[in-house]
Design an enzyme around this catalytic site. Structure first.
Site, PDB file in Angstrom:
ATOM      1  N   LYS A 169       0.833  -1.198   0.000  1.00 44.47           N
ATOM      2  CA  LYS A 169       0.000   0.000   0.000  1.00 44.47           C
ATOM      3  C   LYS A 169       0.872   1.253   0.000  1.00 44.47           C
ATOM      4  O   LYS A 169       0.723   2.160   0.816  1.00 44.47           O
ATOM      5  CB  LYS A 169      -0.955  -0.026   1.200  1.00 44.47           C
ATOM      6  CG  LYS A 169      -1.892  -1.222   1.174  1.00 44.47           C
ATOM      7  CD  LYS A 169      -2.646  -1.311  -0.139  1.00 44.47           C
ATOM      8  CE  LYS A 169      -3.443  -2.567  -0.297  1.00 44.47           C
ATOM      9  NZ  LYS A 169      -4.066  -2.686  -1.626  1.00 44.47           N
ATOM     10  N   ASP A 232      -8.005  -0.529  -6.696  1.00 43.17           N
ATOM     11  CA  ASP A 232      -6.750   0.147  -6.999  1.00 43.17           C
ATOM     12  C   ASP A 232      -6.898   1.084  -8.190  1.00 43.17           C
ATOM     13  O   ASP A 232      -6.508   2.259  -8.126  1.00 43.17           O
ATOM     14  CB  ASP A 232      -5.653  -0.884  -7.269  1.00 43.17           C
ATOM     15  CG  ASP A 232      -4.294  -0.236  -7.469  1.00 43.17           C
ATOM     16  OD1 ASP A 232      -3.597  -0.009  -6.466  1.00 43.17           O
ATOM     17  OD2 ASP A 232      -3.936   0.054  -8.625  1.00 43.17           O
ATOM     18  N   GLU A 236      -6.676   5.163  -7.825  1.00 46.64           N
ATOM     19  CA  GLU A 236      -5.678   6.029  -8.437  1.00 46.64           C
ATOM     20  C   GLU A 236      -6.312   7.008  -9.412  1.00 46.64           C
ATOM     21  O   GLU A 236      -5.745   8.087  -9.672  1.00 46.64           O
ATOM     22  CB  GLU A 236      -4.583   5.212  -9.126  1.00 46.64           C
ATOM     23  CG  GLU A 236      -4.959   4.580 -10.441  1.00 46.64           C
ATOM     24  CD  GLU A 236      -3.806   3.790 -11.064  1.00 46.64           C
ATOM     25  OE1 GLU A 236      -2.812   3.531 -10.346  1.00 46.64           O
ATOM     26  OE2 GLU A 236      -3.901   3.439 -12.254  1.00 46.64           O
TER      27      GLU A 236
END
Length: 493
Positions: A169, A232, A236
């Site tokens: 992470k 993810d 992002e």
């Protein structure tokens, strides 16, 4: 896609449980005292092949080698003619002792293959990778992008291999820097999630956990490979990169339009986010940030939060839908040929970022303002991402990491040191493409919808979104997760 009933069994490590709000999740606590268990975790693995020498590849290869101390050979595999060969040699990997080699040869000779080449390279080369794998080998990822691509193509992984993931992470530089700090400070490292997508050997779980412990993860949480790539990629394109990029650009212009100098506009927007706002959230949570404000600041925060939250929710829902449908993955794959003809340009020459370079050079940390409007906008969009991931059934630990912790503990401190523009210009191609696509959307909607709602003197801002803030489940989740925070701040060179 709820998977709150995930569980795992390990024969090597000690599984513990944490309670996040009303859910119980199994975790493994790492530490250097567990390194002597790594040979058992990697039972049947004589060689680990780390394929690629990007930020994650270089960090993980060195951490694995240093943790295993020769009990299992760690070999770096690079394409023929790679410009990274010299860097790998400088880090101590050599052809002479078979710790450095051509990527497909390393894949074919390894029992655990950790594929850390770019997403675009994975989608282009996976047929050759699959062909080179030994039957019964374990294929590992630190991102589930290839699973999404294969699903979009109606394909899957070879049936005779294990498929696992360990997903730190934080950035590769942080994975290595905190591991090195961990030699002196117990518990230093980057937390990770793990997934077992395919287990034909019965050893996949322990190999994944061993991998996570060996790269220095203080705590390892469970997820699925599908859930990981959805959260993810969504993260992002929202709060981890594109969202914060769009937020600070919109705020910079707003403050400048309201009469601030360029330098002060940058301090009240970008510096405030990457500095005091992120630091306070890291230690005290989102509600701790709100409590840090005085009465007038809380009123400003609530209005800004309420105006920004609907924008964040609308865009994050759209992003999640694009990821889940495969559109975001397809757009990255399709960009390959275009980028060969028209490489992405950099954003750091724009006026805002040249101002930012001067502000950072003259920075006095104690003088960076904790701007309540900036804090409200940032937290409103961040909480919107939390709610989208909650709605789609992700684990609490995953939601906290992908929406809040990775931002304030890893990425924002890096942006504080180097600049948001530097981060955008130097991250992965997948992330850069996302920033170019989604950051302007956050900027546009905040500017066109959120800020006018606050500035309209004829009407009051509808603070309904804020009414759910103080009692939100994420605060308790973050309080538990804060206890698993590394004991040192991430070091940025």
């Amino acid at each position: 896609m709820p998977h709150s009933d995930l569980d795992f069994e390990t024969r090597v490590f000690d599984k513990e449980y944490i309670t996040l709000a009303e859910r119980r999740e199994g975790i493994v606590q790492g530490g250097r005292h567990l390194f002597d268990r790594l040979p058992a975790a990697f039972d049947g693995v004589a060689q680990i092949g780390v394929i690629g020498w990007g930020p994650q590849g270089s960090a993980q290869a060195q951490n694995l080698r240093d943790s295993l101390k020769g009990a299992v050979r760690v070999t770096v595999g690079l394409r023929a003619g790679s410009g990274s060969v010299a860097a790998a040699r400088a880090a101590g990997f050599r052809e002479e002792d078979k710790t450095l080699g051509e990527m497909f040869e390393v894949i074919g000779s390894s029992d655990l293959v950790i594929l850390l080449i770019s997403d675009a390279a994975q989608t282009a080369l996976y047929p050759q990778v699959f062909e080179a794998l030994r039957p019964g080998a374990t294929l590992g990822f630190s991102h589930g992008f290839l699973l999404g691509h294969l699903a979009d193509e109606g394909l899957g992984f070879p049936p005779d291999i294990d498929v696992i993931a360990v997903c730190p992470k934080g950035m590769g530089a942080s994975v290595r820097a905190l591991y090195v700090q961990g030699e002196e400070v117990n518990g230093a490292g980057i937390n990770a999630s793990f997934a077992v997508h395919q287990d034909v050997t019965g050893k996949a779980t322990d190999r994944a956990l061993g991998w996570s412990v060996a790269i220095g993860a203080p705590f390892t949480f469970q997820t699925t490979l599908e859930s990981e790539y959805r959260s993810d990629l969504c993260g992002e394109r929202a709060m981890l990169l594109s969202g914060v990029h769009g937020i600070v650009e919109s705020l910079y212009r707003r403050y400048r339009d309201h009469g601030m100098t360029d330098e002060n506009a940058f301090r009240h927007s970008t510096e405030s986010v990457t500095g005091p706002i992120s630091k306070i959230i890291s230690k005290d949570g989102l509600d701790g940030l709100y409590r840090r404000l005085d009465a007038a600041g809380r009123t400003v925060f609530a209005e800004a939060y309420s105006a920004a939250y609907p924008v964040g929710f609308e865009l994050t829902q759209e992003i999640y839908g694009e990821v889940r449908s495969g559109n975001e993955i397809r757009s990255v794959v399709l960009a390959g040929e275009r980028l060969r003809r028209f490489p992405m340009g950099k954003i750091d020459q724009a006026d805002m970022w040249t101002v930012g370079a001067k502000v950072r050079a003259d920075r006095v940390e104690e003088d960076i303002p904790l701007d309540p409007f900036t804090a409200g906008v940032f937290c409103g969009v961040m909480m919107a991402q939390v709610d989208v991931l909650l709605e789609h059934g992700h684990q609490y630990s995953e939601i906290a990491n992908e929406s809040v912790i990775e931002a304030v503990d890893s990425l924002n401190p890096y942006m504080h040191a180097r600049g948001v523009a530097y981060m955008v210009d130097n991250c992965s191609t997948t992330a850069r493409l996302g920033a170019r696509k989604w950051a302007p959307r956050f900027d546009y909607l905040l500017t066109q919808q959120a800020y006018p709602a606050v500035d309209d003197e004829q009407t009051m801002v509808d603070t309904t979104p804020f009414q759910a803030f103080e009692d939100h489940v994420i605060h308790e989740v973050l309080r538990v997760c804060a206890e698993m925070r590394p004991p040192v701040d991430i070091f940025v060179e």
